[in-house]
Design a protein around this motif. Sequence first.
Motif, PDB file in Angstrom:
ATOM      1  N   SER A 172      -2.764  -1.878  -7.004  1.00  0.00           N
ATOM      2  CA  SER A 172      -3.939  -0.714  -7.025  1.00  0.00           C
ATOM      3  C   SER A 172      -4.299   0.030  -5.893  1.00  0.00           C
ATOM      4  CB  SER A 172      -5.343  -1.131  -7.614  1.00  0.00           C
ATOM      5  OG  SER A 172      -5.630  -2.233  -6.739  1.00  0.00           O
ATOM      6  N   ASP A 173      -3.660  -0.418  -4.516  1.00  0.00           N
ATOM      7  CA  ASP A 173      -4.465  -0.130  -3.392  1.00  0.00           C
ATOM      8  C   ASP A 173      -3.348  -0.558  -2.440  1.00  0.00           C
ATOM      9  OD1 ASP A 173      -5.890   0.348  -0.915  1.00  0.00           O
ATOM     10  OD2 ASP A 173      -7.587  -0.738  -1.755  1.00  0.00           O
ATOM     11  N   ILE A 174      -2.864   0.348  -1.351  1.00  0.00           N
ATOM     12  CA  ILE A 174      -2.089   0.009  -0.229  1.00  0.00           C
ATOM     13  C   ILE A 174      -2.653   0.845   0.877  1.00  0.00           C
ATOM     14  CG2 ILE A 174       0.156   0.292   0.753  1.00  0.00           C
ATOM     15  CD1 ILE A 174       1.557   0.120  -2.007  1.00  0.00           C
ATOM     16  N   THR A 175      -2.506   0.198   1.852  1.00  0.00           N
ATOM     17  CA  THR A 175      -2.992   0.644   3.293  1.00  0.00           C
ATOM     18  C   THR A 175      -1.848   0.117   4.300  1.00  0.00           C
ATOM     19  OG1 THR A 175      -5.341   0.322   3.031  1.00  0.00           O
ATOM     20  CG2 THR A 175      -4.862   0.606   5.204  1.00  0.00           C
ATOM     21  N   VAL A 176      -1.383   1.493   5.012  1.00  0.00           N
ATOM     22  CA  VAL A 176      -0.253   1.188   5.996  1.00  0.00           C
ATOM     23  C   VAL A 176      -0.704   1.674   7.230  1.00  0.00           C
ATOM     24  CG1 VAL A 176       2.039   1.895   6.503  1.00  0.00           C
ATOM     25  CG2 VAL A 176       1.320   1.852   4.123  1.00  0.00           C
ATOM     26  N   LEU A 177      -0.591   0.679   8.385  1.00  0.00           N
ATOM     27  CA  LEU A 177      -1.156   0.640   9.630  1.00  0.00           C
ATOM     28  C   LEU A 177       0.095   0.765  10.602  1.00  0.00           C
ATOM     29  CD1 LEU A 177      -4.209  -1.539   9.791  1.00  0.00           C
ATOM     30  CD2 LEU A 177      -4.118   0.998   9.294  1.00  0.00           C
ATOM     31  N   ASN A 178      -0.145   1.161  11.958  1.00  0.00           N
ATOM     32  CA  ASN A 178       0.927   1.132  12.782  1.00  0.00           C
ATOM     33  C   ASN A 178       0.742  -0.522  13.119  1.00  0.00           C
ATOM     34  OD1 ASN A 178       1.024   0.759  16.089  1.00  0.00           O
ATOM     35  ND2 ASN A 178       2.628   2.482  15.293  1.00  0.00           N
ATOM     36  N   ASP A 179       2.103  -0.779  13.701  1.00  0.00           N
ATOM     37  CA  ASP A 179       2.294  -2.500  13.843  1.00  0.00           C
ATOM     38  C   ASP A 179       1.584  -2.882  15.126  1.00  0.00           C
ATOM     39  OD1 ASP A 179       3.849  -0.942  15.789  1.00  0.00           O
ATOM     40  OD2 ASP A 179       5.297  -2.573  15.885  1.00  0.00           O
ATOM     41  N   PHE A 180       1.261  -1.940  16.024  1.00  0.00           N
ATOM     42  CA  PHE A 180       0.488  -2.427  17.049  1.00  0.00           C
ATOM     43  C   PHE A 180      -1.087  -2.176  16.937  1.00  0.00           C
ATOM     44  CE2 PHE A 180       3.981  -3.817  19.244  1.00  0.00           C
ATOM     45  CZ  PHE A 180       3.521  -4.616  20.581  1.00  0.00           C
ATOM     46  N   GLU A 181      -1.604  -1.466  15.923  1.00  0.00           N
ATOM     47  CA  GLU A 181      -2.683  -1.455  15.555  1.00  0.00           C
ATOM     48  C   GLU A 181      -2.966  -3.027  14.989  1.00  0.00           C
ATOM     49  OE1 GLU A 181      -5.024   1.791  13.115  1.00  0.00           O
ATOM     50  OE2 GLU A 181      -2.944   1.693  13.029  1.00  0.00           O
ATOM     51  N   ALA A 182      -2.011  -3.411  14.260  1.00  0.00           N
ATOM     52  CA  ALA A 182      -2.291  -4.910  13.722  1.00  0.00           C
ATOM     53  C   ALA A 182      -2.367  -5.793  15.110  1.00  0.00           C
ATOM     54  CB  ALA A 182      -0.976  -5.534  12.618  1.00  0.00           C
TER      55      ALA A 182
END
Length: 337
Positions: A101-111
């Motif tokens: 129902s929900d997907i968030t995609v971030l930058n790997d170096f944000e992680a």
Amino acid sequence: MPQIDPNFVFPVLIGDIGGTNARFAILVDSYAEPKEFPVLLTQDFDTIEDAIQSVVLDHTSILPRSAVIAVAGPVEGDEIPLTNCKWVVRPREMMERFNLSDITVLNDFEAQALAVVSLDDKHLENIGGEAAHPNGKRVVLGPGTGLGVAGLIRSRQTWVPVPGEGGHVDFGPRSQRDCQIFPFIEKIDGRISAEQLLCGRGLQHIYQAVCLADGITPCLNSPAEITDAALDKSNPQAVETLELFVIYLGRFAGDLALFFMAQGGVYLSGGIPQRIIPALRNGSFRAAFEDKAPHQHILKSIPVHVIVHPLAAIAGLSAYARTPARFDIHTDGRRWR
């Protein structure tokens, strides 16, 4: 306009997708530790969906309802290509295939930046400097398949990760030895970037340039071979390569510390810094890091840490999934519901 609930529906699929490796976990609820799955090689699967099905869903009865995924590359639009990997992340297709129902995609170096304030001290190896300011700005960089960079800023009781592509800034010679070997570093569109030196293939670039500058035929063929030969001192060119790599990493980390005025510390992530901790402790790294006249006194006080947690990005993303309110992350154009 109604405010959108920032929280995630559990269970949450957590993913950290790099150029070479992908790591997945499932967070059952906000109190659980992430259930981890084997690290996989991206080249072994045609798509991210095939990897998730084969490595995660075929081995658990837990069905995730939402996902938080970090990828190595800028996040723009509904099709997200990775910088050093053939995969393309298509959140809408992934939602349909896995009934999310929900997907968030971030930058790997944000992680990686999220991990900096989510890890215990036991997962941080200090490489000099003084005590970090608890609310000070921080910067994380990681030489791996590429060279990732991100910042972390404290604002209004939350942590704000600042992703970027800092690994692609220009990097030039400084010492007499640099001037001898830099002509043998391959240029991309007429320039040398930091990433061409400070990553796995960067080790190879430095090693080959050292050999060519000295009229020696290179005999080591991979970053692992070069690192092994440097650490056991069995090959003089490999020893010099690692020494130069450490110096260049110190120079670049010191530049980033000045960019951010990172009184909260500089953090080195990824497998390469973990493996070369003895070389980082020999003094050359700190000397290069602090050699920033007229601001040596500022750099001398800033601590540097190597992140030694094996799944740091997974830890950072899990912290965000548990308590999104702890972080101020703008998800416009990066969250699909």
